[in-house]
Design a protein around this motif. Structure first.
Motif, PDB file in Angstrom:
ATOM      1  N   ILE A 123       0.831  -1.201   0.000  1.00  0.00           N
ATOM      2  CA  ILE A 123       0.000   0.000   0.000  1.00  0.00           C
ATOM      3  C   ILE A 123       0.869   1.256   0.000  1.00  0.00           C
ATOM      4  O   ILE A 123       1.800   1.396   0.799  1.00  0.00           O
ATOM      5  CB  ILE A 123      -0.957   0.008   1.212  1.00  0.00           C
ATOM      6  N   GLY A 124       0.550   2.149  -0.948  1.00  0.00           N
ATOM      7  CA  GLY A 124       1.251   3.420  -1.051  1.00  0.00           C
ATOM      8  C   GLY A 124       2.573   3.356  -1.785  1.00  0.00           C
ATOM      9  O   GLY A 124       3.263   4.378  -1.902  1.00  0.00           O
ATOM     10  N   ARG A 125       2.933   2.232  -2.314  1.00  0.00           N
ATOM     11  CA  ARG A 125       4.229   2.098  -3.008  1.00  0.00           C
ATOM     12  C   ARG A 125       3.988   1.657  -4.462  1.00  0.00           C
ATOM     13  O   ARG A 125       2.982   1.015  -4.782  1.00  0.00           O
ATOM     14  CB  ARG A 125       5.122   1.092  -2.284  1.00  0.00           C
ATOM     15  N   THR A 126       4.947   1.954  -5.324  1.00  0.00           N
ATOM     16  CA  THR A 126       4.836   1.551  -6.739  1.00  0.00           C
ATOM     17  C   THR A 126       5.538   0.210  -6.952  1.00  0.00           C
ATOM     18  O   THR A 126       6.331  -0.244  -6.111  1.00  0.00           O
ATOM     19  CB  THR A 126       5.484   2.595  -7.660  1.00  0.00           C
ATOM     20  N   LEU A 127       5.256  -0.374  -8.095  1.00  0.00           N
ATOM     21  CA  LEU A 127       5.902  -1.654  -8.428  1.00  0.00           C
ATOM     22  C   LEU A 127       7.413  -1.483  -8.520  1.00  0.00           C
ATOM     23  O   LEU A 127       8.181  -2.334  -8.066  1.00  0.00           O
ATOM     24  CB  LEU A 127       5.351  -2.190  -9.754  1.00  0.00           C
ATOM     25  N   ALA A 128       7.873  -0.377  -9.108  1.00  0.00           N
ATOM     26  CA  ALA A 128       9.310  -0.154  -9.260  1.00  0.00           C
ATOM     27  C   ALA A 128       9.996  -0.075  -7.899  1.00  0.00           C
ATOM     28  O   ALA A 128      11.146  -0.497  -7.748  1.00  0.00           O
ATOM     29  CB  ALA A 128       9.555   1.112 -10.062  1.00  0.00           C
ATOM     30  N   GLU A 129       9.295   0.487  -6.906  1.00  0.00           N
ATOM     31  CA  GLU A 129       9.876   0.574  -5.562  1.00  0.00           C
ATOM     32  C   GLU A 129       9.924  -0.790  -4.885  1.00  0.00           C
ATOM     33  O   GLU A 129      10.885  -1.113  -4.185  1.00  0.00           O
ATOM     34  CB  GLU A 129       9.053   1.546  -4.710  1.00  0.00           C
ATOM     35  N   LEU A 130       8.877  -1.596  -5.119  1.00  0.00           N
ATOM     36  CA  LEU A 130       8.802  -2.903  -4.456  1.00  0.00           C
ATOM     37  C   LEU A 130       9.676  -3.954  -5.146  1.00  0.00           C
ATOM     38  O   LEU A 130      10.389  -4.711  -4.485  1.00  0.00           O
ATOM     39  CB  LEU A 130       7.348  -3.387  -4.443  1.00  0.00           C
ATOM     40  N   LEU A 131       9.595  -4.002  -6.462  1.00  0.00           N
ATOM     41  CA  LEU A 131      10.268  -5.060  -7.226  1.00  0.00           C
ATOM     42  C   LEU A 131      10.984  -4.455  -8.434  1.00  0.00           C
ATOM     43  O   LEU A 131      10.486  -4.469  -9.557  1.00  0.00           O
ATOM     44  CB  LEU A 131       9.248  -6.107  -7.701  1.00  0.00           C
ATOM     45  N   PRO A 132      12.148  -3.904  -8.225  1.00  0.00           N
ATOM     46  CA  PRO A 132      12.856  -3.233  -9.330  1.00  0.00           C
ATOM     47  C   PRO A 132      13.277  -4.180 -10.457  1.00  0.00           C
ATOM     48  O   PRO A 132      13.604  -3.718 -11.552  1.00  0.00           O
ATOM     49  CB  PRO A 132      14.070  -2.617  -8.625  1.00  0.00           C
ATOM     50  N   ARG A 133      13.261  -5.505 -10.212  1.00  0.00           N
ATOM     51  CA  ARG A 133      13.699  -6.445 -11.243  1.00  0.00           C
ATOM     52  C   ARG A 133      12.534  -6.963 -12.091  1.00  0.00           C
ATOM     53  O   ARG A 133      12.715  -7.846 -12.925  1.00  0.00           O
ATOM     54  CB  ARG A 133      14.427  -7.632 -10.594  1.00  0.00           C
ATOM     55  N   VAL A 134      11.344  -6.422 -11.874  1.00  0.00           N
ATOM     56  CA  VAL A 134      10.199  -6.742 -12.727  1.00  0.00           C
ATOM     57  C   VAL A 134      10.007  -5.601 -13.721  1.00  0.00           C
ATOM     58  O   VAL A 134       9.903  -4.434 -13.329  1.00  0.00           O
ATOM     59  CB  VAL A 134       8.922  -6.952 -11.897  1.00  0.00           C
ATOM     60  N   GLN A 135       9.972  -5.957 -15.007  1.00  0.00           N
ATOM     61  CA  GLN A 135       9.845  -4.958 -16.064  1.00  0.00           C
ATOM     62  C   GLN A 135       8.371  -4.760 -16.437  1.00  0.00           C
ATOM     63  O   GLN A 135       7.652  -5.725 -16.721  1.00  0.00           O
ATOM     64  CB  GLN A 135      10.626  -5.406 -17.308  1.00  0.00           C
ATOM     65  N   ARG A 136       7.901  -3.456 -16.388  1.00  0.00           N
ATOM     66  CA  ARG A 136       6.539  -3.122 -16.780  1.00  0.00           C
ATOM     67  C   ARG A 136       6.554  -1.725 -17.397  1.00  0.00           C
ATOM     68  O   ARG A 136       7.204  -0.822 -16.866  1.00  0.00           O
ATOM     69  CB  ARG A 136       5.601  -3.153 -15.573  1.00  0.00           C
ATOM     70  N   SER A 137       5.827  -1.567 -18.489  1.00  0.00           N
ATOM     71  CA  SER A 137       5.770  -0.263 -19.142  1.00  0.00           C
ATOM     72  C   SER A 137       4.710   0.596 -18.481  1.00  0.00           C
ATOM     73  O   SER A 137       3.502   0.320 -18.604  1.00  0.00           O
ATOM     74  CB  SER A 137       5.446  -0.429 -20.632  1.00  0.00           C
ATOM     75  N   GLU A 138       5.144   1.644 -17.775  1.00  0.00           N
ATOM     76  CA  GLU A 138       4.179   2.546 -17.142  1.00  0.00           C
ATOM     77  C   GLU A 138       3.492   3.432 -18.179  1.00  0.00           C
ATOM     78  O   GLU A 138       2.403   3.961 -17.914  1.00  0.00           O
ATOM     79  CB  GLU A 138       4.873   3.383 -16.079  1.00  0.00           C
ATOM     80  N   ASP A 139       4.083   3.582 -19.354  1.00  0.00           N
ATOM     81  CA  ASP A 139       3.419   4.361 -20.401  1.00  0.00           C
ATOM     82  C   ASP A 139       2.088   3.733 -20.792  1.00  0.00           C
ATOM     83  O   ASP A 139       1.109   4.438 -21.077  1.00  0.00           O
ATOM     84  CB  ASP A 139       4.323   4.457 -21.638  1.00  0.00           C
ATOM     85  N   VAL A 140       2.048   2.402 -20.832  1.00  0.00           N
ATOM     86  CA  VAL A 140       0.795   1.720 -21.162  1.00  0.00           C
ATOM     87  C   VAL A 140      -0.263   2.048 -20.118  1.00  0.00           C
ATOM     88  O   VAL A 140      -1.427   2.354 -20.445  1.00  0.00           O
ATOM     89  CB  VAL A 140       1.026   0.194 -21.254  1.00  0.00           C
ATOM     90  N   LEU A 141       0.121   2.005 -18.843  1.00  0.00           N
ATOM     91  CA  LEU A 141      -0.840   2.299 -17.774  1.00  0.00           C
ATOM     92  C   LEU A 141      -1.321   3.743 -17.855  1.00  0.00           C
ATOM     93  O   LEU A 141      -2.513   4.034 -17.639  1.00  0.00           O
ATOM     94  CB  LEU A 141      -0.217   2.019 -16.406  1.00  0.00           C
ATOM     95  N   ARG A 142      -0.437   4.682 -18.174  1.00  0.00           N
ATOM     96  CA  ARG A 142      -0.828   6.086 -18.246  1.00  0.00           C
ATOM     97  C   ARG A 142      -1.785   6.341 -19.418  1.00  0.00           C
ATOM     98  O   ARG A 142      -2.668   7.198 -19.343  1.00  0.00           O
ATOM     99  CB  ARG A 142       0.405   6.976 -18.362  1.00  0.00           C
ATOM    100  N   ARG A 143      -1.634   5.583 -20.509  1.00  0.00           N
ATOM    101  CA  ARG A 143      -2.564   5.736 -21.614  1.00  0.00           C
ATOM    102  C   ARG A 143      -3.957   5.247 -21.228  1.00  0.00           C
ATOM    103  O   ARG A 143      -4.962   5.808 -21.663  1.00  0.00           O
ATOM    104  CB  ARG A 143      -2.041   4.987 -22.852  1.00  0.00           C
ATOM    105  N   VAL A 144      -3.995   4.162 -20.418  1.00  0.00           N
ATOM    106  CA  VAL A 144      -5.296   3.696 -19.928  1.00  0.00           C
ATOM    107  C   VAL A 144      -5.943   4.769 -19.049  1.00  0.00           C
ATOM    108  O   VAL A 144      -7.155   5.046 -19.152  1.00  0.00           O
ATOM    109  CB  VAL A 144      -5.141   2.370 -19.153  1.00  0.00           C
ATOM    110  N   LEU A 145      -5.147   5.389 -18.180  1.00  0.00           N
ATOM    111  CA  LEU A 145      -5.680   6.474 -17.342  1.00  0.00           C
ATOM    112  C   LEU A 145      -6.185   7.631 -18.199  1.00  0.00           C
ATOM    113  O   LEU A 145      -7.198   8.273 -17.885  1.00  0.00           O
ATOM    114  CB  LEU A 145      -4.593   6.983 -16.391  1.00  0.00           C
TER     115      LEU A 145
END
Length: 560
Positions: free
Chosen positions: A54-76
């Motif tokens: 809670i309150g943390r991003t994926l990059a902060e929790l698991l830096p070795r997992v790759q995810r494109s945040e641009d895709v999520l921002r387009r959904v928003l």
């Protein structure tokens, strides 16, 4: 609580059971992509308690997992649901070193306000691993199939080793060498005890490294390997040896000689792989691969591919070694059995040549002879035992001895063939032989021919052109059918008699009549030295490389 509230509460409990009990990972993110909620499955995936998200991003929790945040921002931004693949490693234990998830993101909004995202995902590590395994197996099979076409195209051991080294570069390595077991190098002392000496039979490298690696010894060089180095260990154990990103100390121990390390480093070599060449469980050599510069270290998949290629190449190499050994033995035996013809009478010049095939698996049973007889006569013999190999060479020797013995009895050429046919059949030889006899009698100026299934003799005439003599061919010797006839022709002054075996003329893609017409079209000067005439005949008619053994005998009556 009214009925409406009761229904909403029941629906909430039902949805919560679904979300908490599903194997899918469910997460709710705020507009800044910080976790507001994760379900138990999501927490199990990450290996992090749900409340710690809670309150943390994926990059902060698991830096070795790759995810494109641009895709999520387009959904928003536009509210269109989108999928993406996440990959990497988490804190949770897993059978897969690199895990993968397929997730779908939806925009969460109320009363026109964007509150965040809802993500739902499934782990697809197992099917992706299976797919990669299939793709890897397909690549290996494709490489091996390509290797079948390119490696082992001949029965020459060095050619096969060169093909193997060239196949490995640049697809698998920046440098590839092939070493094979060898006898002591000529002119060199035996290696010290514990040192392994091999012969380098193949080498290839990317262009920028080729000059440098040639300094280590090119094809044909004998290399001494220090005790305990990679190649002797590989041949002793029969297992691949990989030295990835090795330190200088490790490289010094693995190298043929410790002093090579500086040269390796100068070329940028950082990783090495040695794979054994195994034939019937015995190591007959090794394939050594190296990577340099920006090339990655050798992965387990590279080792498997190199092993598959080495296994395929080892079959060809074993066949080439066996062929070389058997061919050498058979050729030596044939040369021993094919002793020099006896000398003709002094009034007859002869020249002869025997050329073993360049492509056949074993030597053949071709032979020729000149036998001086009483009265100034000379019997010319040309023969060919059917088949190849040691058995054919031995049968050839028997046939030659029989004909020499019969020639001394004084019978004419037809009588010699009749008796030889009967004797060969009676002795139980399992091979028949064709044979052509030419009895040259300078005293009465004639030459008498008799033919047992052989190609016709030729007469190179001093007036120009070549004449194929129409000697009727009877059955080959050893059939027991007999039926031979003689053809007597006057000796033309200065003419050259030409006897030969079928290897001189026959082509796989050509009818024998076409080959005979090519022979008949020869127009050669007959006053040149016989060796020169013979050289010209071979240059004009003999295929290169010879597909079958070639024996040629030419003769000319001396002029006063």
């Amino acid at each position: 609580m009214d009925a409406l509230g009761s229904d909403a509460a029941r629906e909430y409990r039902m949805l919560r059971q679904i979300v908490d009990g599903t194997n899918a990972g469910v997460a709710v993110l705020d507009p800044r992509l910080r976790y507001l909620y994760v379900n138990p499955s999501m927490a199990r995936w990450t290996g992090i308690p749900a409340e710690d998200h809670i309150g943390r991003t994926l990059a902060e929790l698991l830096p070795r997992v790759q995810r494109s945040e641009d895709v999520l921002r387009r959904v928003l931004h536009d509210g269109q649901p989108r999928e993406q693949i996440l990959s990497g490693s988490t804190l949770a234990s897993s059978a897969f070193e690199n895990r993968s998830w397929r997730s779908t993101y939806h925009r969460w909004e109320e009363d026109g306000r964007v509150l965040g995202l809802i993500g739902v995902g499934l782990e697809i590590s197992a099917p992706r691993h299976y797919l990669r395994t299939l793709e890897s197996a397909h690549r290996r099979l494709t490489l091996v199939d390509a290797a079948v076409a390119r490696i082992g195209s001949t029965l020459d051991l060095d050619t096969t080793c060169a093909e193997l080294a060239e196949f490995m570069v640049p697809g698998l390595a920046d440098v590839a060498t092939v070493e094979v077991s060898a006898e002591d190098a000529p002119g060199r002392a035996r290696p010290p005890k514990g040192v392994l000496r091999l012969r380098r039979a193949g080498m290839a490298a990317v262009p920028e490294l080729l000059d440098g690696v040639r300094d280590f010894g090119g094809p044909g060089a004998y290399i001494d390997y220090q005790a305990g180095s990679a190649i002797p260990r590989c041949m002793e154990t029969g297992w691949p040896i990989s030295d990835n990103l090795a330190s200088d100390e490790e490289l010094r121990a693995a190298a043929p000689q410790p002093e090579r390390v500086a040269a390796y480093r100068a070329l940028g070599i950082h990783s090495a792989l040695v794979v054994p060449l195994l034939a019937s469980g015995q190591a007959i050599g090794t394939v050594s691969l190296a990577r340099a510069g920006d090339s990655p270290a050798f992965a387990p998949e590279d080792i498997r591919v190199a092993q598959a290629l080495a296994e395929r190449a080892a079959l060809s190499l074993a066949k080439a070694r066996r062929y070389t050994r058997e061919h050498t033995m058979a050729l030596e035996l044939q040369r021993a059995l094919l002793s020099e013809p006896t000398l003709p009478h002094s009034d007859l010049e002869v020249a002869s040549r025997y050329l073993p095939s360049g492509t056949g698996a074993l030597v053949g049973g071709d032979w020729y002879d000149t036998i001086a007889l009483p009265g100034g006569r000379t019997l010319l013999v040309m023969g060919d035992v059917m088949g190849h190999g040691v058995e054919a060479a031995v049968a050839m020797s028997h046939c030659r001895s029989i004909l020499r013995g019969l020639a001394g009895t004084g019978v004419d050429p037809v009588g010699i063939l009749h008796q030889a046919d009967h004797m060969i059949m009676t002795f139980g030889f399992d091979r028949v032989a064709t044979c052509l006899l030419a009895l040259v009698d300078p005293a009465d100026g004639t030459c008498t021919y008799a033919n047992a299934g052989h190609l016709p003799p030729a007469l190179i005439r001093p007036t120009g052109g070549t004449l194929l003599l129409p000697v009727r061919p009877g059955p080959p010797l050893g059939t027991g059918f007999g039926g031979y006839e003689a053809l007597a022709r006057p000796l033309l002054r200065g003419s050259v008699i030409l006897l030969y075996t079928d290897g001189l003329l026959e082509r796989r893609d050509e009818d024998i009549d076409t080959s005979l017409r090519r022979l008949a079209a020869l127009d050669l000067p007959t006053d040149a030295p016989l060796e020169a005439v013979l050289d010209t005949v071979l240059a004009l008619l003999a295929p290169a490389p010879a597909e079958d053994d070639i024996a040629v005998l030419i003769a000319r009556v001396r002029t006063a």
